[in-house]
Motif scaffolding. Sequence first.
Motif, PDB file in Angstrom:
ATOM      1  N   ILE A 151       0.834  -1.204   0.000  1.00 15.74           N
ATOM      2  CA  ILE A 151       0.000   0.000   0.000  1.00 15.74           C
ATOM      3  C   ILE A 151       0.872   1.260   0.000  1.00 15.74           C
ATOM      4  N   ALA A 152       1.927   1.273   0.816  1.00 18.32           N
ATOM      5  CA  ALA A 152       2.819   2.430   0.868  1.00 18.32           C
ATOM      6  C   ALA A 152       3.554   2.618  -0.459  1.00 18.32           C
ATOM      7  N   ASP A 153       4.015   1.533  -1.061  1.00 16.74           N
ATOM      8  CA  ASP A 153       4.681   1.620  -2.368  1.00 16.74           C
ATOM      9  C   ASP A 153       3.738   2.181  -3.421  1.00 16.74           C
ATOM     10  N   ASN A 154       2.509   1.694  -3.441  1.00 16.77           N
ATOM     11  CA  ASN A 154       1.540   2.181  -4.418  1.00 16.77           C
ATOM     12  C   ASN A 154       1.191   3.651  -4.204  1.00 16.77           C
ATOM     13  N   GLY A 155       1.310   4.122  -2.977  1.00 11.79           N
ATOM     14  CA  GLY A 155       1.054   5.527  -2.671  1.00 11.79           C
ATOM     15  C   GLY A 155       2.246   6.422  -2.955  1.00 11.79           C
ATOM     16  N   GLY A 156       3.390   5.821  -3.308  1.00 16.38           N
ATOM     17  CA  GLY A 156       4.581   6.598  -3.631  1.00 16.38           C
ATOM     18  C   GLY A 156       5.406   6.988  -2.422  1.00 16.38           C
ATOM     19  N   TYR A 157       5.215   6.314  -1.306  1.00 11.45           N
ATOM     20  CA  TYR A 157       5.963   6.620  -0.084  1.00 11.45           C
ATOM     21  C   TYR A 157       7.059   5.591   0.153  1.00 11.45           C
ATOM     22  N   ASP A 158       7.974   5.912   1.057  1.00 16.98           N
ATOM     23  CA  ASP A 158       9.049   5.002   1.432  1.00 16.98           C
ATOM     24  C   ASP A 158       8.463   3.900   2.315  1.00 16.98           C
ATOM     25  N   SER A 159       8.214   2.760   1.723  1.00 21.38           N
ATOM     26  CA  SER A 159       7.526   1.698   2.449  1.00 21.38           C
ATOM     27  C   SER A 159       8.375   1.127   3.581  1.00 21.38           C
ATOM     28  N   ALA A 160       9.673   1.048   3.393  1.00 16.03           N
ATOM     29  CA  ALA A 160      10.529   0.483   4.445  1.00 16.03           C
ATOM     30  C   ALA A 160      10.447   1.319   5.716  1.00 16.03           C
ATOM     31  N   GLU A 161      10.491   2.623   5.568  1.00 22.20           N
ATOM     32  CA  GLU A 161      10.440   3.513   6.733  1.00 22.20           C
ATOM     33  C   GLU A 161       9.071   3.458   7.407  1.00 22.20           C
ATOM     34  N   LEU A 162       8.015   3.523   6.621  1.00 21.82           N
ATOM     35  CA  LEU A 162       6.667   3.515   7.200  1.00 21.82           C
ATOM     36  C   LEU A 162       6.350   2.196   7.898  1.00 21.82           C
ATOM     37  N   VAL A 163       6.728   1.089   7.276  1.00 16.83           N
ATOM     38  CA  VAL A 163       6.439  -0.217   7.872  1.00 16.83           C
ATOM     39  C   VAL A 163       7.254  -0.419   9.146  1.00 16.83           C
ATOM     40  N   THR A 164       8.488   0.075   9.160  1.00 12.14           N
ATOM     41  CA  THR A 164       9.307  -0.010  10.375  1.00 12.14           C
ATOM     42  C   THR A 164       8.662   0.771  11.516  1.00 12.14           C
ATOM     43  N   GLN A 165       8.194   1.968  11.220  1.00 15.97           N
ATOM     44  CA  GLN A 165       7.521   2.777  12.244  1.00 15.97           C
ATOM     45  C   GLN A 165       6.230   2.103  12.708  1.00 15.97           C
ATOM     46  N   LEU A 166       5.487   1.543  11.764  1.00 15.16           N
ATOM     47  CA  LEU A 166       4.224   0.889  12.102  1.00 15.16           C
ATOM     48  C   LEU A 166       4.443  -0.333  12.984  1.00 15.16           C
ATOM     49  N   ARG A 167       5.442  -1.141  12.654  1.00 17.23           N
ATOM     50  CA  ARG A 167       5.731  -2.323  13.475  1.00 17.23           C
ATOM     51  C   ARG A 167       6.193  -1.932  14.866  1.00 17.23           C
ATOM     52  N   ALA A 168       6.950  -0.839  14.968  1.00 16.94           N
ATOM     53  CA  ALA A 168       7.391  -0.364  16.287  1.00 16.94           C
ATOM     54  C   ALA A 168       6.193   0.066  17.127  1.00 16.94           C
ATOM     55  N   LYS A 169       5.235   0.762  16.518  1.00 21.49           N
ATOM     56  CA  LYS A 169       4.033   1.177  17.256  1.00 21.49           C
ATOM     57  C   LYS A 169       3.213  -0.036  17.689  1.00 21.49           C
ATOM     58  N   HIS A 170       3.063  -1.008  16.786  1.00 24.06           N
ATOM     59  CA  HIS A 170       2.307  -2.210  17.141  1.00 24.06           C
ATOM     60  C   HIS A 170       3.001  -2.977  18.262  1.00 24.06           C
ATOM     61  N   ALA A 171       4.332  -3.053  18.227  1.00 25.01           N
ATOM     62  CA  ALA A 171       5.076  -3.748  19.282  1.00 25.01           C
ATOM     63  C   ALA A 171       4.942  -3.030  20.620  1.00 25.01           C
ATOM     64  N   ALA A 172       4.743  -1.706  20.566  1.00 22.06           N
ATOM     65  CA  ALA A 172       4.587  -0.918  21.791  1.00 22.06           C
ATOM     66  C   ALA A 172       3.159  -0.979  22.340  1.00 22.06           C
ATOM     67  N   GLY A 173       2.281  -1.712  21.658  1.00 21.07           N
ATOM     68  CA  GLY A 173       0.929  -1.881  22.154  1.00 21.07           C
ATOM     69  C   GLY A 173      -0.107  -0.979  21.515  1.00 21.07           C
ATOM     70  N   HIS A 174       0.277  -0.209  20.535  1.00 18.50           N
ATOM     71  CA  HIS A 174      -0.655   0.693  19.841  1.00 18.50           C
ATOM     72  C   HIS A 174      -1.226  -0.033  18.622  1.00 18.50           C
ATOM     73  N   SER A 175      -2.173  -0.917  18.866  1.00 17.72           N
ATOM     74  CA  SER A 175      -2.684  -1.780  17.796  1.00 17.72           C
ATOM     75  C   SER A 175      -3.621  -1.060  16.831  1.00 17.72           C
ATOM     76  N   THR A 176      -4.041   0.152  17.146  1.00 16.48           N
ATOM     77  CA  THR A 176      -4.954   0.870  16.256  1.00 16.48           C
ATOM     78  C   THR A 176      -4.219   1.760  15.252  1.00 16.48           C
ATOM     79  N   TYR A 177      -2.899   1.724  15.255  1.00 18.61           N
ATOM     80  CA  TYR A 177      -2.143   2.546  14.321  1.00 18.61           C
ATOM     81  C   TYR A 177      -2.107   1.899  12.950  1.00 18.61           C
ATOM     82  N   GLY A 178      -2.091   2.736  11.932  1.00 19.11           N
ATOM     83  CA  GLY A 178      -2.023   2.278  10.554  1.00 19.11           C
ATOM     84  C   GLY A 178      -1.374   3.340   9.687  1.00 19.11           C
ATOM     85  N   LEU A 179      -1.426   3.144   8.389  1.00 19.22           N
ATOM     86  CA  LEU A 179      -0.811   4.082   7.452  1.00 19.22           C
ATOM     87  C   LEU A 179      -1.773   5.221   7.123  1.00 19.22           C
TER      88      LEU A 179
END
Length: 97
Positions: free
Chosen positions: A15-43
């Motif tokens: 989804i991030a690639d199709n939107g023209g964003y840096d998918s590696a950076e966004l997915v890394t941030q998203l996984r960090a938020k999910h690991a911290a317990g913020h399960s409602t975070y998304g792109l």
Amino acid sequence: MAAYARALRQMPSIIADNGGYDSAELVTQLRAKHAAGHSTYGLDMYNGTIADMTTLGVTESYKSKYQVLMSASEAAEMILRVDDIIKCAPRQREQGY
């Protein structure tokens, strides 16, 4: 089962690639938020960041997600069954038939 899980984990990256964003950076941030317990975070595809989806008003019903996953699983199972049938050797027939 592992391949199915990998495919689901790749969805934010695609989804991030199709939107023209840096998918590696966004997915890394998203996984960090999910690991911290913020399960409602998304792109947040409007701003190219991650955000709390409940504050953005993005919600999906559990039943619709469940049905989509069940339908995809059933479709994959049917494809595997057809593949197994095609691989089977033809049965021997009696003479005259």
